[in-house]
Structure formats: C-alpha cells, structure tokens
Scaffold this active site. Structure first.
Site, PDB file in Angstrom:
ATOM      1  CD  GLU A 130      -2.685   1.337   2.526  1.00  8.22           C
ATOM      2  OE1 GLU A 130      -2.737   2.443   2.714  1.00  8.22           O
ATOM      3  OE2 GLU A 130      -2.878   0.409   3.128  1.00  8.22           O
ATOM      4  CB  CYS A 203      -9.003   1.422   6.936  1.00 11.29           C
ATOM      5  SG  CYS A 203     -10.714   0.631   6.881  1.00 11.29           S
ATOM      6  CB  SER A 275      -4.938 -10.841   5.842  1.00  8.79           C
ATOM      7  OG  SER A 275      -3.998 -10.985   6.924  1.00  8.79           O
TER       8      SER A 275
END
Length: 298
Positions: A130, A203, A275
C-alpha cells in the site's frame, strides 16, 4: 472446554472484495495473474493457487503480454497501469476503495505542495504494498516514517503534509503527529503550525478492531490468534491480545498449536487479522474441540 470465534475477526471488505473478484475470474478454470500475494495469509494463497491464481512480481509483469492481471486491495502506483497499457494487459482492479481515495488525496496534496516546496510524509511500513502505491502518487518523493528515528529525514523548515497507511494503528499515527508538531515548534523558523497538515487516513474498519480485540481477549482464558506471518495488521492485533491476555498465541494454522496451551476447563477464544479467512479460524476451532478437521475449501 468452550470455544468461541470472534465475530469481528476475518476479512475486511477490501480483501473480501479482491478475493471474490479473483474467484469470479477463475470460475471456468482460467489462470489469473496477481501482483503480489492477494492476501498476507499463506493458507489462503495456497487455496487460490489451486484454483488458478498465479502470483507474480513487478519484474515479471513487464514480461507479460495479452493477459489478465489482478490488482489486489493494497492498490498500485501509476507505473503499473502504464506497463499494463503498454503490454496490452487487462487489469482486474480490486484496489480497496478506501486506498484509492487515499491515493487521490496524496496526489492532490503532492501537486499542491510542489509549488510550496513542501513535503508529503506517510506514516507506514517501508516497502509495504500500500505504501508503494501511495508514494507512487508523489513520483516516489514522499518520505515514509515508521518510528521516531525516521523523522530525521524531514526538513522541518518546510511545509509538511502527513498521511497514514490505512492499516496502521490510530495511537501510532497520533504519536507521530505530536512528534512532528514538537519538532516544528522547536525549529522556531519560518514554518508555523499552520504549515503542518496532518490527515488521519486510517481505515476505521481496521482500527476499530483494536478495542474490540481488547474486549474479546479479556473475556477468554486462552487466545489463539490466527494470521499469516507477513500480515502487518496481524502483528498489530496480536500485540493487543498479548497486552490484555498473557495466554495469547500466534499461529498460522492448527499445526502450530501446542496442546499444553489449553486445559479442559478453559474458555478459548479464536480470532485473527483482516487477512485471516473465516474458514481457517473455523478449522482451528474444530481442531481445539477435538473434532475431525474439515477439508479445506475446494
């Protein structure tokens, strides 16, 4: 013994969306290339490999032509799209909407700061997928900071715009923000607090899991935290478990479990990272309960 799987654990919507897109593309048995591990979980990568997902790196991308390549939730820098256009590669773009929005904000800030000789600073892990995508929006001129020592890269006599990798901890971001503000104040130069623009770009679907994980860990005698060794989010959330429950153990699968960790009277909590697939946590639960292991999803 009672076993409970944390209902707040498992894929965030960005990862879930990327995996759904990959599976849809491979439904007829077609091979699909993916830039980097689609998720930082070895077990899930192996499951998807059996379906036809082939992991490649950026060097290998340059040698591909006339095929389909998936962009995972982490996003990609502009150079990837340029390579795809040049090589007639169809991109299946599964970039997380939160990451895409942040990329646009970083690019906009960089274009604006260029006129003022300002600096874009990103709080994140150097080399993380990212972060590579974010720095790409600045022609790789952004400064990446992970800890206080990294702040020495910044010129505190010039304007600073701070962003965060979306999956970093909120506490860590605000610590970095405060340290930068202190350095600007100590500089006593032409740069004022008004020249420091700090953007909390974390987030909340990810960051909100920390307080949820704290509550879950406190309620259980034993915590089995399931995640891939490459998962940054996994390490961060596991540290929360350890802080509030000393009998917390990090495992990739049921194969890592030491039976001495658990007693018959224990309440066992099973949780994981953004994940971590749900099927893997369920398989660990069945192992702990002494049931026959379910087959891995076909």
């Amino acid at each position: 013994m009672r076993v409970e799987i944390d209902q707040n654990s498992g894929y965030c919507f960005g990862v879930e969306f990327a995996i759904k897109m990959a599976e849809d593309e491979m439904v007829d048995g077609n091979e699909l290339y993916c830039l980097g591990d689609i998720v930082h979980n070895r077990m899930e990568v192996e499951r998807l490999h059996a379906k036809g997902l082939r992991i490649i790196n950026h060097g290998e991308l340059k040698d591909l032509h006339d095929c389909k390549v998936l962009i995972r939730a982490h996003g990609e820098p502009p150079e990837t799209y340029e390579t795809a256009l040049k090589n007639n590669i169809e991109l299946i773009d599964a970039s997380c909407p939160v990451v895409l929005k942040l990329q646009n904000r970083v690019k906009s800030a960089y274009d604006k700061q260029s006129d003022q000789e300002g600096q874009i600073v990103i709080y994140g892990k150097p080399g993380h997928a990212e972060v590579i995508g974010l720095t790409g929006q600045t022609r790789n001129n952004a400064i990446v900071v992970k800890e206080e020592a990294d702040l020495d890269q910044i010129d505190f006599s010039k304007p600073i715009t701070l962003f965060s990798q979306t999956t970093k901890s909120t506490e860590g971001f605000y610590q970095i923000k405060a340290l930068i503000a202190d350095r600007i104040k100590a500089q006593k130069g032409s740069v004022s607090a008004d020249d420091f623009d700090a953007n909390d770009s974390i987030c909340r679907q990810v960051s909100n899991r920390e307080p949820q994980m704290e509550k879950f860990a406190k309620r259980k005698d034993v915590i089995l935290f399931v995640a891939g060794k490459k998962s940054s989010n996994g390490r961060a959330l596991f540290s929360v478990c350890q802080e509030f429950n000393s009998r917390s153990y990090f495992i990739e699968s049921e194969d890592d479990i030491d039976v001495s960790w658990v007693n018959d009277e224990d309440e066992v909590g099973i949780c994981g990272a953004t994940s971590t697939p749900r099927w893997l946590m369920e398989r660990v639960a069945q192992f702990v309960e002494g049931e026959k292991l379910v087959e891995k999803i076909a």
